[in-house]
Design a protein around this motif. Structure first.
Motif, PDB file in Angstrom:
ATOM      1  N   PRO A 574     -16.741 -33.202  15.346  1.00  0.00           N
ATOM      2  CA  PRO A 574     -15.459 -33.027  16.050  1.00  0.00           C
ATOM      3  C   PRO A 574     -15.574 -33.216  17.555  1.00  0.00           C
ATOM      4  CG  PRO A 574     -15.769 -31.302  14.413  1.00  0.00           C
ATOM      5  CD  PRO A 574     -17.063 -32.042  14.490  1.00  0.00           C
ATOM      6  N   LYS A 575     -16.728 -32.870  18.127  1.00  0.00           N
ATOM      7  CA  LYS A 575     -16.895 -32.971  19.583  1.00  0.00           C
ATOM      8  C   LYS A 575     -16.728 -34.417  20.063  1.00  0.00           C
ATOM      9  CE  LYS A 575     -19.925 -31.457  23.344  1.00  0.00           C
ATOM     10  NZ  LYS A 575     -19.829 -32.697  24.117  1.00  0.00           N
ATOM     11  N   LYS A 576     -17.223 -35.364  19.254  1.00  0.00           N
ATOM     12  CA  LYS A 576     -17.070 -36.773  19.646  1.00  0.00           C
ATOM     13  C   LYS A 576     -15.600 -37.170  19.698  1.00  0.00           C
ATOM     14  CE  LYS A 576     -21.283 -39.334  18.646  1.00  0.00           C
ATOM     15  NZ  LYS A 576     -21.854 -40.500  17.942  1.00  0.00           N
ATOM     16  N   LEU A 577     -14.846 -36.716  18.719  1.00  0.00           N
ATOM     17  CA  LEU A 577     -13.412 -37.005  18.727  1.00  0.00           C
ATOM     18  C   LEU A 577     -12.754 -36.430  19.974  1.00  0.00           C
ATOM     19  CD1 LEU A 577     -12.212 -36.489  15.038  1.00  0.00           C
ATOM     20  CD2 LEU A 577     -12.197 -38.607  16.332  1.00  0.00           C
ATOM     21  N   ALA A 578     -13.138 -35.206  20.323  1.00  0.00           N
ATOM     22  CA  ALA A 578     -12.549 -34.550  21.495  1.00  0.00           C
ATOM     23  C   ALA A 578     -12.956 -35.239  22.791  1.00  0.00           C
ATOM     24  CB  ALA A 578     -12.967 -33.077  21.528  1.00  0.00           C
ATOM     25  N   ASP A 579     -14.237 -35.637  22.879  1.00  0.00           N
ATOM     26  CA  ASP A 579     -14.749 -36.239  24.117  1.00  0.00           C
ATOM     27  C   ASP A 579     -14.195 -37.638  24.368  1.00  0.00           C
ATOM     28  OD1 ASP A 579     -16.196 -33.978  24.565  1.00  0.00           O
ATOM     29  OD2 ASP A 579     -18.114 -34.796  23.869  1.00  0.00           O
ATOM     30  N   PHE A 580     -13.939 -38.365  23.290  1.00  0.00           N
ATOM     31  CA  PHE A 580     -13.616 -39.787  23.445  1.00  0.00           C
ATOM     32  C   PHE A 580     -12.206 -40.169  22.992  1.00  0.00           C
ATOM     33  CE2 PHE A 580     -18.275 -39.648  23.062  1.00  0.00           C
ATOM     34  CZ  PHE A 580     -18.628 -40.300  24.229  1.00  0.00           C
ATOM     35  N   GLY A 610     -22.348 -29.825   7.314  1.00  0.00           N
ATOM     36  CA  GLY A 610     -21.415 -29.158   6.412  1.00  0.00           C
ATOM     37  C   GLY A 610     -19.956 -29.398   6.733  1.00  0.00           C
ATOM     38  N   LEU A 611     -19.664 -30.527   7.351  1.00  0.00           N
ATOM     39  CA  LEU A 611     -18.279 -30.810   7.741  1.00  0.00           C
ATOM     40  C   LEU A 611     -17.578 -31.610   6.645  1.00  0.00           C
ATOM     41  CD1 LEU A 611     -15.997 -30.767   9.854  1.00  0.00           C
ATOM     42  CD2 LEU A 611     -17.007 -32.833  10.863  1.00  0.00           C
ATOM     43  N   ASN A 612     -16.527 -31.032   6.113  1.00  0.00           N
ATOM     44  CA  ASN A 612     -15.740 -31.692   5.065  1.00  0.00           C
ATOM     45  C   ASN A 612     -14.871 -32.782   5.699  1.00  0.00           C
ATOM     46  OD1 ASN A 612     -13.747 -32.320   3.047  1.00  0.00           O
ATOM     47  ND2 ASN A 612     -14.299 -30.394   2.024  1.00  0.00           N
ATOM     48  N   LEU A 613     -14.812 -33.934   5.041  1.00  0.00           N
ATOM     49  CA  LEU A 613     -14.023 -35.046   5.566  1.00  0.00           C
ATOM     50  C   LEU A 613     -12.571 -34.654   5.786  1.00  0.00           C
ATOM     51  CD1 LEU A 613     -13.644 -38.010   6.335  1.00  0.00           C
ATOM     52  CD2 LEU A 613     -13.364 -38.540   3.906  1.00  0.00           C
ATOM     53  N   LYS A 614     -12.038 -33.832   4.862  1.00  0.00           N
ATOM     54  CA  LYS A 614     -10.634 -33.402   5.011  1.00  0.00           C
ATOM     55  C   LYS A 614     -10.426 -32.671   6.332  1.00  0.00           C
ATOM     56  CE  LYS A 614      -9.034 -32.921   0.231  1.00  0.00           C
ATOM     57  NZ  LYS A 614      -8.525 -31.953  -0.773  1.00  0.00           N
ATOM     58  N   ILE A 619      -8.573 -32.592  12.101  1.00  0.00           N
ATOM     59  CA  ILE A 619      -8.887 -32.465  13.525  1.00  0.00           C
ATOM     60  C   ILE A 619      -8.381 -33.692  14.281  1.00  0.00           C
ATOM     61  CG2 ILE A 619     -10.783 -32.446  15.201  1.00  0.00           C
ATOM     62  CD1 ILE A 619     -12.372 -30.801  13.058  1.00  0.00           C
ATOM     63  N   ALA A 620      -8.636 -34.861  13.699  1.00  0.00           N
ATOM     64  CA  ALA A 620      -8.182 -36.103  14.342  1.00  0.00           C
ATOM     65  C   ALA A 620      -6.670 -36.120  14.483  1.00  0.00           C
ATOM     66  CB  ALA A 620      -8.652 -37.304  13.527  1.00  0.00           C
ATOM     67  N   GLN A 621      -5.973 -35.649  13.459  1.00  0.00           N
ATOM     68  CA  GLN A 621      -4.510 -35.624  13.496  1.00  0.00           C
ATOM     69  C   GLN A 621      -4.001 -34.614  14.517  1.00  0.00           C
ATOM     70  OE1 GLN A 621      -2.542 -37.606  11.857  1.00  0.00           O
ATOM     71  NE2 GLN A 621      -0.533 -36.672  12.106  1.00  0.00           N
ATOM     72  N   ASN A 622      -4.580 -33.439  14.535  1.00  0.00           N
ATOM     73  CA  ASN A 622      -4.077 -32.365  15.397  1.00  0.00           C
ATOM     74  C   ASN A 622      -4.378 -32.589  16.871  1.00  0.00           C
ATOM     75  OD1 ASN A 622      -3.079 -30.998  13.190  1.00  0.00           O
ATOM     76  ND2 ASN A 622      -4.947 -29.778  12.888  1.00  0.00           N
TER      77      ASN A 622
END
Length: 651
Positions: A574-580, A610-614, A619-622
């Protein structure tokens, strides 16, 4: 003699043009020799066949190919230096749509010292190649050997079908296809539009369901040309280039719209969408001329339609504004003709055309088509006009307009062109305000919008408009509405609608819907979600220019966010999504099927977090508040067919 200088010259020019473009992306020498020998083989076969013709005809054909390739070399070198590209459908369409004097000015605008030296060098080398007294021809071979070579090369080349005739290998083939398709397309739509015009004159007016709820006596549309809003002080430019429009805004008669872009960066496709119901979404399924146009729409609504233009009535093969203007009942131009020697009148000539040729009626719809700030910029303003405040180089430098965003100085040529564009913008302010004065005592509403914009050394050493070299400066256009005092007092509800819409995002292919909405016109083609003045307006519409999302890829300051063809690799947390999320618009996520769920990660169970794709997708949507999300490429590493189906069902 078949293997002569003519073949070597043609092969060398063809290979050079191919290698130049390859060199710009890291190749060059290897490709040069490859294409050189392929071209030699191709023309050896062709010239072998010529030897069976009468000698005079044989020489004429061979020399003809040499001259054609010499001309291709001149044109392609000119285009390559200025645009890093060769003749393509966009350039050719621009040529077809240009008037003769515009084409001449286009050449003048881009003809620099570097271009002149390159072209003179090419021409000089070409002449020396044929006239220097050195031996270049091999010893003539036996006719049987020539025939054997012809068979071998023919089989080698043509066994690959048309591969060696493709435009990237044979520039002559590319030119042939481009010119053939360009002329065919132009003639096709002109002929089809003429057929459709017959329908518009008869059946369409009977069957086209249209209603009007308002009675506005005077409706005016001013079409600008190549004008970028960022050079108008009305939109915050550092120099006061629009004092007249600023004054009208201060009086409450003029309303500018802050976030309007054109749908295209060339006049033909831009006006095809501006003046009809064609738009980005439907243009793939229907042609622009299959849609109702604004002139016939206003005719059906009961308006006398009149078109006044400072552009020539006849272009090289005809263009879209010319075709649509034929639908007007009154159609007048400042001059008729296509001679290159015919100098362009300044736009204020339209004031006399209006007074001389207009026909009064209870309801009138007038269109003014300006030359605006079209290249060559120096020819777009009357230097002797004392009503216009012009600027000089020192003022430009004092305002810091001589420096690019990266801190580099703009070249002398660039400064001169930028200054001319600024002064053309100042003159445009005068012309537009003078047109508005014509309606100040009428019950009138006037719309002003430009077809597209020009980039003028805004962040790089470049000017003009070219979708293959796209930037936001080519589409950020002025859009404004003028209302007379009489109109304002009679229509307070419309004034309120205009004010509420001033900061909404608009692409010009939706202009016609807002135009109808303001005038109280509805028809089967009207869509409230496309009207900037409607409460139902879709402000989330993705505005695409040159294959790019304008708001996400072009609107931001330079350097741009990574374009849509670039993907962030291995986005496994998730951090990569947030950073970029504000830098990249597309992400690749590795996925493994582990213990009954889809696990995000590159190395499977070994390094799993242990990160579920769902959860990752949520996270990407929100991150964007549930709104527009980035594109995500899911790379499934170990899926069986059953798990693949399960993944698709789950996602």
């Amino acid at each position: 003699m078949i293997l002569n200088r003519r073949i070597w010259y043609i092969a060398a020019v063809n290979a050079m043009l191919f290698a130049l473009l390859e060199l710009s992306i890291g190749g060059g020498l290897k490709q040069f020799f490859k294409i050189f020998f392929q071209t030699c083989g191709l023309f050896f076969c062709l010239f072998y066949l010529f030897r069976f013709l009468p000698l005079r005809l044989k020489n004429t054909l061979e020399i003809g190919f040499v001259l054609i390739y010499g001309f291709i070399g001149i044109v392609e070198i000119f285009l390559f230096i200025n645009f890093s590209n060769y003749l393509n459908p966009i350039f050719f369409d621009t040529l077809l749509a240009s008037q003769a004097n515009e084409a001449a000015e286009f050449m003048q605008s881009y003809f620099s010292l570097n271009v002149a030296l390159a072209l003179l060098g090419f021409i000089g080398v070409s002449i020396l190649f044929f006239y220097l007294p050195f031996k270049f021809n091999p010893k003539p071979l036996n006719s049987k050997v020539y025939f054997a070579l012809f068979l071998i090369i023919s089989i080698a080349i043509f066994s690959k079908g048309t591969k060696y005739l493709e435009d990237e290998r044979l520039r002559l083939g590319g030119w042939f296809i481009t010119i053939k398709d360009g002329i065919t397309e132009q003639n096709r739509y002109l002929n089809e539009f003429k057929e459709l015009a017959k329908t518009l004159d008869t059946q369409m007016q009977k069957d086209y369901n249209l209603t009007t709820t308002l009675n506005i006596p005077k409706v005016v549309l001013i079409i600008g040309e190549s004008t970028q809003r960022n050079y108008q002080s009305l939109y915050g430019f550092k120099l006061d280039t629009t004092p007249n429009l600023n004054s009208l805004r201060a009086s409450g008669n003029l309303f500018e719209f802050s976030d309007t872009i054109s749908s295209e960066s060339h006049t033909n496709p831009a006006l095809a969408k501006l003046l009809t119901f064609s738009n980005y979404e439907n243009s793939q399924s229907t042609k622009w001329y299959e849609h109702m146009n604004i002139i016939d729409l206003m005719k059906i609504a009961g308006y006398k339609t009149q078109w006044f233009s400072n552009q020539e009535a006849v272009s090289i093969w005809g263009n879209i504004p010319e075709v649509i203007s034929n639908r007007a009942e009154i159609r007048e131009f400042t001059r008729i003709g296509t001679s290159i020697g015919l100098k362009n009148d300044f736009d204020e000539a339209l004031l006399d055309v209006y007074q001389k040729y207009r026909v009064k009626a209870d309801r009138e719809f007038h269109i003014f088509h300006l030359m605006g700030t079209h290249m060559a910029y120096a020819n777009r303003f009357d230097k002797s006009n004392e009503n216009v405040r012009y600027f000089d180089i020192d003022e430009l430098k004092s305002a810091g307009l001589d420096i690019l965003p990266n801190g580099e100085k703009i070249s002398k040529k660039g400064l001169k062109e930028k200054l001319n564009f600024i002064n053309a913008t100042a003159y445009n302010d005068y012309v537009v305000s003078e047109i508005l004065k014509l309606y100040s005592d009428e019950n009138a509403i006037v719309f002003y919008i430009s077809d597209h914009a020009d980039e003028v050394y805004d962040f790089r050493e470049y000017m003009g408009h070219n979708q293959g070299n796209a930037s936001r400066f080519m589409v950020e256009i002025p859009f404004m509405i003028y209302t007379s005092d009489k109109f304002k007092s009679n229509n307070p509800q419309i004034i309120e609608k205009i004010k509420n819409a001033q900061n909404r995002p608009l692409m010009s292919d939706d202009f016609i819907h807002g135009f109808m909405d303001i005038l109280g016109i509805t028809s089967k083609d009207f869509e409230p979600s496309r009207s900037i003045f409607s409460d139902k307006f879709n402000s989330d519409r993705i505005r695409i220019f040159s294959g790019k999302d304008y708001d996400k890829e072009l609107k931001t300051n330079y350097p741009f966010a990574s374009p849509s063809k670039i993907w962030l690799h291995r986005t496994n947390e998730p951090k990569k999504l947030a950073d970029f999320k504000n830098i990249y618009q597309n992400f690749e996520i590795d996925v493994h099927f582990i213990d009954g769920y889809f696990d995000v990660g590159h190395n499977g169970k070994k390094d799993s977090i242990g990160l579920n794709l769902k959860d990752m997708l949520k996270i990407a949507q929100n991150q964007n508040g549930g709104g527009y999300s980035p594109h995500i490429w899911l790379d499934f590493k170990n899926l069986s067919k059953d798990n693949e189906r399960a993944a698709l069902n789950e996602l």
